[in-house]
Design a protein around this motif. Structure first.
Motif, short mmCIF file in Angstrom:
data_model
loop_
_atom_site.label_atom_id
_atom_site.label_comp_id
_atom_site.label_asym_id
_atom_site.label_seq_id
_atom_site.Cartn_x
_atom_site.Cartn_y
_atom_site.Cartn_z
N ALA A 12 0.82 -1.21 0.00
CA ALA A 12 0.00 0.00 0.00
C ALA A 12 0.85 1.27 0.00
O ALA A 12 0.34 2.37 0.22
CB ALA A 12 -0.93 0.00 1.21
N THR A 13 2.15 1.12 -0.26
CA THR A 13 3.09 2.23 -0.19
C THR A 13 3.32 2.83 -1.57
O THR A 13 3.35 2.11 -2.57
CB THR A 13 4.44 1.75 0.39
N ALA A 14 3.50 4.13 -1.65
CA ALA A 14 3.83 4.78 -2.91
C ALA A 14 5.17 4.25 -3.42
O ALA A 14 6.09 4.00 -2.62
CB ALA A 14 3.91 6.29 -2.72
N PRO A 15 5.31 4.08 -4.73
CA PRO A 15 6.54 3.49 -5.27
C PRO A 15 7.81 4.21 -4.85
O PRO A 15 8.83 3.56 -4.56
CB PRO A 15 6.33 3.56 -6.79
N HIS A 16 7.80 5.54 -4.79
CA HIS A 16 9.03 6.25 -4.42
C HIS A 16 9.39 6.00 -2.96
O HIS A 16 10.58 5.95 -2.60
CB HIS A 16 8.91 7.75 -4.70
N VAL A 17 8.39 5.80 -2.10
CA VAL A 17 8.64 5.47 -0.70
C VAL A 17 9.19 4.04 -0.59
O VAL A 17 10.14 3.77 0.16
CB VAL A 17 7.37 5.63 0.16
#
Length: 422
Positions: free
Chosen positions: A180-185
């Motif tokens: 559920a995390t943004a790709p950059h994170v």
């Protein structure tokens, strides 16, 4: 015991269930962070977590048998951190009889001397990987690999994916805590992950301190050569510094072996079969990271950078597809290889089943010309393989990133990875 609220079902769940019912102990192995502990807890009645307490590890070193008592199945998480556990567990299985006593999870394949007394007949091994797109909810599952292998129809609606969407999936990866995390994170966390490997984790494999800078450079080179047959000589030339003596070839071999034992990389072996022609098959393996997001992290890349270089993205998409195909093939008791011969003919993946059934797969981002070329290559592979001993392929499959799923008049299945399931 922690409950499994929010647990995301894994393809290996069924395999673990069967293993617990037929083996005294089950060893779940795979890269750190792929969900082994979470999955182990779903099946365990009690646990001991050996990487959380130095005091517990010391006590276990002194008396390994002391941590084996508890409701069964008992989870021994990161068991390889205590050398005496394997034999004590093996003896406990013998004394107790029956099945389903222990679940062992580990993110490192230990040296042979730890398991010198075989677990044959006692320990069932289950390989776990980062999540496939089906497991993470990013595949519609309209097309089943099992069905394709049984000559089922291939139909799937257009998944409407864009270059940016696929680049994001590649960069995010299949790590359960990052779904559920943004790709950059996710990329920031995976750079930390690789940094830990270079500084700490790789030294634990053999107990010998390694050169963190050299390990980092090797990981970067592996990222540049993801999904290729790059030789050790190629990697050595890539990481050598003009102002310093190059590392020994044996050092690179050692580091590659240790990265494989940590399940950071997973080579894809070449397929061995009989050919109708005089062509000779390749023997070297292709190298892949356990997840394509690690290749991006090793290169300090981003979704924008991946989406802006379609040639590199094609290799990273191939890596993601190979990750998923390994997971799905394992559920069919099949193994994954690649085909390559000295004439230049290739197939990105060969699914080889235990009943002798096989399928050839080409992996392409998409586009009419690329798919047509992939189909031509698959037909050539079918003609090249001696089908007298092997039989005709159960299926020829083109895995794509875009479009809808369909099949040709001669049965070649064209299926988006975002529509595939086991």
């Amino acid at each position: 015991m922690p409950n499994d609220t929010g647990y995301l079902a894994r393809v290996v769940d069924e395999e673990i269930t069967e293993a617990l019912a037929s083996a005294p102990a089950v060893l779940i192995e795979g890269p750190r962070g792929c969900g082994k502990t979470w999955t182990g807890r779903r099946f365990a009645a009690s646990e001991v977590v050996l990487d959380e307490s130095e005091a517990l590890r010391i006590a276990a070193e002194v008396d390994p048998a002391s941590i084996l008592d508890g409701p069964e199945p008992r989870l021994l998480d990161e068991w390889q951190l205590v050398r005496g556990i394997w034999n004590q567990m093996r003896h406990a299985c013998d004394r107790r009889g029956g099945f389903g006593h222990f679940l062992l999870t580990g993110s490192q394949n230990p040296p042979d001397d730890i398991t010198e007394h075989s677990g044959a007949g006692r320990v069932a091994r289950v390989r776990m990987r980062p999540m496939s797109l089906w497991e993470s909810g990013d595949s519609t599952g309209e097309v089943s690999l099992a069905s394709l292998m049984a000559d089922g129809r291939c139909r799937a609606t257009d998944t409407k994916q864009t270059i940016s969407d696929i680049a994001a999936l590649i960069c995010r990866g299949g790590w359960p805590r990052m779904i559920a995390t943004a790709p950059h994170v996710a990329q920031a966390r995976l750079r930390d992950y690789l940094d830990d490997i270079t500084r700490v984790d790789i030294a634990r494999v053999s107990g010998i301190r390694r050169n963190p800078l050299l390990v980092a450079r090797l990981l970067e080179s592996l990222g540049r050569n993801e999904a290729t047959n790059a030789t050790v000589a190629t990697l050595l030339a890539d990481i050598s510094d003009e102002d310093a003596s190059p590392p020994a070839r044996s050092t690179i071999h050692t580091y590659l072996d240790e990265l494989a034992r940590m399940f950071v990389i997973e080579p894809l072996p070449a397929w061995s079969t009989h050919l109708r022609s005089s062509a000779r098959l390749r023997r070297s393996s292709k190298r892949y990271f356990a997840d394509p997001a690690l290749a991006v992290a090793a290169l300090r890349g981003s979704p924008a950078a991946v989406g802006g270089d379609l040639e590199a993205m094609g290799l990273l998409f191939e890596s993601m597809a190979v990750r998923d195909l390994r997971i799905y093939a394992q559920s069919l008791s099949a193994r994954l290889y690649y085909y390559g011969d000295d004439s230049g003919l290739e197939a990105d993946a060969i699914i080889d089943g235990i009943d002798g059934r096989w399928a050839a797969v080409e992996i392409k981002l998409g586009g009419g010309a690329a798919i047509t070329k992939a189909m031509k290559s698959l037909r050539a592979v079918r003609e090249r393989v001696d089908t007298a001993p092997r039989g005709m392929p159960a299926r020829l499959i083109v895995v794509t990133a875009f479009g809808h799923g369909y099949q040709t008049d001669d049965g070649i299945a064209v299926v988006p990875l975002t529509a595939l399931k086991p």
